[in-house]
Design a protein around this motif. Structure first.
Motif, PDB file in Angstrom:
ATOM      1  N   GLN A  45      56.812  65.414 -26.082  1.00  0.00           N
ATOM      2  CA  GLN A  45      55.413  65.267 -26.465  1.00  0.00           C
ATOM      3  C   GLN A  45      55.345  64.811 -27.918  1.00  0.00           C
ATOM      4  O   GLN A  45      55.849  65.503 -28.809  1.00  0.00           O
ATOM      5  CB  GLN A  45      54.673  66.603 -26.298  1.00  0.00           C
ATOM      6  CG  GLN A  45      53.228  66.567 -26.737  1.00  0.00           C
ATOM      7  CD  GLN A  45      52.369  65.656 -25.860  1.00  0.00           C
ATOM      8  OE1 GLN A  45      52.614  65.520 -24.680  1.00  0.00           O
ATOM      9  NE2 GLN A  45      51.367  65.032 -26.458  1.00  0.00           N
ATOM     10  N   ILE A  93      53.639  64.543 -31.287  1.00  0.00           N
ATOM     11  CA  ILE A  93      52.611  65.361 -31.927  1.00  0.00           C
ATOM     12  C   ILE A  93      52.012  64.664 -33.145  1.00  0.00           C
ATOM     13  O   ILE A  93      50.849  64.843 -33.465  1.00  0.00           O
ATOM     14  CB  ILE A  93      53.205  66.725 -32.338  1.00  0.00           C
ATOM     15  CG1 ILE A  93      53.733  67.442 -31.100  1.00  0.00           C
ATOM     16  CG2 ILE A  93      52.190  67.577 -33.055  1.00  0.00           C
ATOM     17  CD1 ILE A  93      54.364  68.769 -31.411  1.00  0.00           C
ATOM     18  N   MET A 135      43.446  68.426 -25.735  1.00  0.00           N
ATOM     19  CA  MET A 135      44.500  68.495 -24.726  1.00  0.00           C
ATOM     20  C   MET A 135      44.105  69.437 -23.596  1.00  0.00           C
ATOM     21  O   MET A 135      44.396  69.187 -22.431  1.00  0.00           O
ATOM     22  CB  MET A 135      45.809  69.007 -25.354  1.00  0.00           C
ATOM     23  CG  MET A 135      46.493  68.003 -26.229  1.00  0.00           C
ATOM     24  SD  MET A 135      47.039  66.574 -25.281  1.00  0.00           S
ATOM     25  CE  MET A 135      47.825  65.601 -26.556  1.00  0.00           C
ATOM     26  N   ARG A 142      41.566  61.199 -23.169  1.00  0.00           N
ATOM     27  CA  ARG A 142      42.583  61.252 -24.222  1.00  0.00           C
ATOM     28  C   ARG A 142      43.138  59.887 -24.545  1.00  0.00           C
ATOM     29  O   ARG A 142      43.443  59.581 -25.701  1.00  0.00           O
ATOM     30  CB  ARG A 142      43.713  62.199 -23.798  1.00  0.00           C
ATOM     31  CG  ARG A 142      43.324  63.654 -23.913  1.00  0.00           C
ATOM     32  CD  ARG A 142      44.476  64.546 -23.527  1.00  0.00           C
ATOM     33  NE  ARG A 142      44.419  64.962 -22.135  1.00  0.00           N
ATOM     34  CZ  ARG A 142      45.459  65.254 -21.386  1.00  0.00           C
ATOM     35  NH1 ARG A 142      46.676  65.151 -21.874  1.00  0.00           N
ATOM     36  NH2 ARG A 142      45.299  65.641 -20.134  1.00  0.00           N
ATOM     37  N   ASN A 150      53.427  59.713 -23.913  1.00  0.00           N
ATOM     38  CA  ASN A 150      53.920  60.921 -24.580  1.00  0.00           C
ATOM     39  C   ASN A 150      52.983  61.398 -25.691  1.00  0.00           C
ATOM     40  O   ASN A 150      53.093  62.531 -26.149  1.00  0.00           O
ATOM     41  CB  ASN A 150      55.317  60.696 -25.142  1.00  0.00           C
ATOM     42  CG  ASN A 150      56.366  60.615 -24.056  1.00  0.00           C
ATOM     43  OD1 ASN A 150      56.096  60.941 -22.896  1.00  0.00           O
ATOM     44  ND2 ASN A 150      57.560  60.171 -24.400  1.00  0.00           N
ATOM     45  N   ILE A 206      49.509  61.101 -25.194  1.00  0.00           N
ATOM     46  CA  ILE A 206      48.370  61.701 -24.499  1.00  0.00           C
ATOM     47  C   ILE A 206      48.816  62.801 -23.534  1.00  0.00           C
ATOM     48  O   ILE A 206      47.992  63.598 -23.098  1.00  0.00           O
ATOM     49  CB  ILE A 206      47.498  60.653 -23.790  1.00  0.00           C
ATOM     50  CG1 ILE A 206      48.230  59.974 -22.634  1.00  0.00           C
ATOM     51  CG2 ILE A 206      47.017  59.608 -24.747  1.00  0.00           C
ATOM     52  CD1 ILE A 206      47.422  58.858 -22.003  1.00  0.00           C
ATOM     53  N   GLY A 207      50.110  62.873 -23.248  1.00  0.00           N
ATOM     54  CA  GLY A 207      50.605  63.949 -22.402  1.00  0.00           C
ATOM     55  C   GLY A 207      50.352  63.686 -20.931  1.00  0.00           C
ATOM     56  O   GLY A 207      49.687  64.455 -20.245  1.00  0.00           O
TER      57      GLY A 207
END
Lengths: 235, 235
Positions: free
Chosen positions: B78, B80, B152, B160, B191, B193-194
């Motif tokens: 992820q 950050i 999130m 997102r 990665n 926005i997840g």
DNA sequence: AACGAAAACTGATAAATATCATGTTTATTA
DNA sequence: TAATAAACATGATATTTATCAGTTTTCGTT
């Protein structure tokens, strides 16, 4: 309104400060702070402060618990922190002059002390033990925030519920019967993990069926921590 | 290996520090720091540091860009933060003694200076302008982290992605043709926005169909910011 | 104890998202 | 420049999660 003797403890005699950054203040600083602090009782369900409010000081929590949340664009409240006895909240108001981006609501009756910004900000500048301690706390909060972001972004709702149950079970004192010592509604729980209330309820029932937890009304008993950890890691 | 004259600028002459907390250091502090700093070139794709590594100092980014990420339990990275020219990274290593919980990888060729912990930690304790500035930066990062957590937890992948595109478009310099001036792979975007890479790709195509953006290879052109903002807010 | 409101729960269904499979394009490098 | 790998793209499908609708239970108040 309840204002017992405990409520009026002087800061320099108050044991609560041992648990937070205020422990780094000198005796004379504490005496000065004590002279300008005010004590408050916040009843269950009442706000300590609102989103958009100027806080202008820090709150030292003497007793009780509150949920700290932020409203999302989608109109749902997301609980970001649970703040309890010994914690300080509002540090950020000392440093930036913006209004609060968060709301804090009492989960049970609270006893808090408020220290106005203009009194304590000098100490932040002059007492390097105090400022270093504050830096430490913020660094640790940032690290924690990283973890939360990753979990929110990558884990499923089920995994996050497992994490939350482990967290509540390990971080908060339990009742005599062994249940989690903090009473949250199902909506609160869903606002911590970031899901619909119905989804949280369904998963709780599911966990109960699998004997990972037991439910008696709002009481939650964590029965199988390794099992929850397995779920948390995606098994 | 490329090590041009720029790489060896002395800290007290380096304009980069104007953009970060190092601007609060005095001239004599800067001269001392300059004497012990080391410069490095990090090639695209190479790591600046790894998860689990002891950093023991701070990096000041003179040029280039890196993605800062953390591996989740589910085995997905992820992202950050995106850290760029003028930023500092590694402050937390000054304050706690733990290993890094994050990994940083260069998105394009980078030029960075490394200042060892033992040299700069004194300044954090003795120069209150410096420590207050660090506190300000951390407070602001914490506020930002709150927002990211809420997004999130509560926003859909589509929302997102819209947020991310707005962020990239507004925060990073554009190329002459108007495209976003930072080249990320689809995987990088997912990665951030997840989400799964395929989902990010599909939504990008969708946004293109709706004329919100245009895509030419990795180049992304943001065409309709209000439209993206609408999506971000759930319409 | 009776009432009303809030909270908890359940089912049916829709929407969002992940996963798997596979083909195409683009980049890298021998 | 040809070979090869990586990145990009799309379809089909499974899984997860949200939403809506309704019922039951709990809780606080009178």
């Amino acid at each position: 309104m309840l204002q017992n003797s405990e409520t009026h403890t002087k800061c320099e005699q108050c044991i609560i400060r041992q648990f937070n950054s205020l422990k780094s203040l000198t005796k004379s600083e504490l005496i000065r702070i004590s002279g300008c602090k005010t004590s408050k009782i916040i009843k269950k369900g009442e706000p300590l402060f609102q989103e958009g409010e100027h806080i202008n000081g820090i709150f030292c929590i003497k007793d009780g618990l509150c949920k700290v949340s932020k409203m999302s664009d989608n109109g749902r409240d997301q609980i970001i922190h649970l703040i309890r006895k010994g914690d300080i909240i509002g540090e950020r108001s000392l440093i930036n002059d913006e209004v609060s981006n968060l709301k804090a609501v009492a989960v049970n009756d609270m006893e808090v002390c408020f220290i106005p910004k203009e009194e304590i900000i000098k100490d932040l500048q002059n007492n390097s033990n105090f400022s270093m301690d504050m830096l430490k706390k913020m660094a640790s909060s940032l690290k924690n925030a990283d973890n939360v972001i990753v979990d929110m972004a990558q884990k499923t709702v089920k995994q996050r519920l497992a994490d939350t149950l482990i967290f509540l079970d390990s971080e908060f004192e339990k009742n005599e019967d062994g249940s989690i010592g903090i009473l949250l509604t199902r909506e609160d729980i869903s606002n911590i993990i970031g899901t619909a209330t119905e989804s949280a309820i369904r998963l709780l029932s599911d966990f109960k069926k699998k004997k990972l937890i037991n439910l008696k009304g709002k009481q939650i008993f964590v029965l199988n921590i390794p099992g929850l950890q397995q779920i948390s890691q995606g098994f």
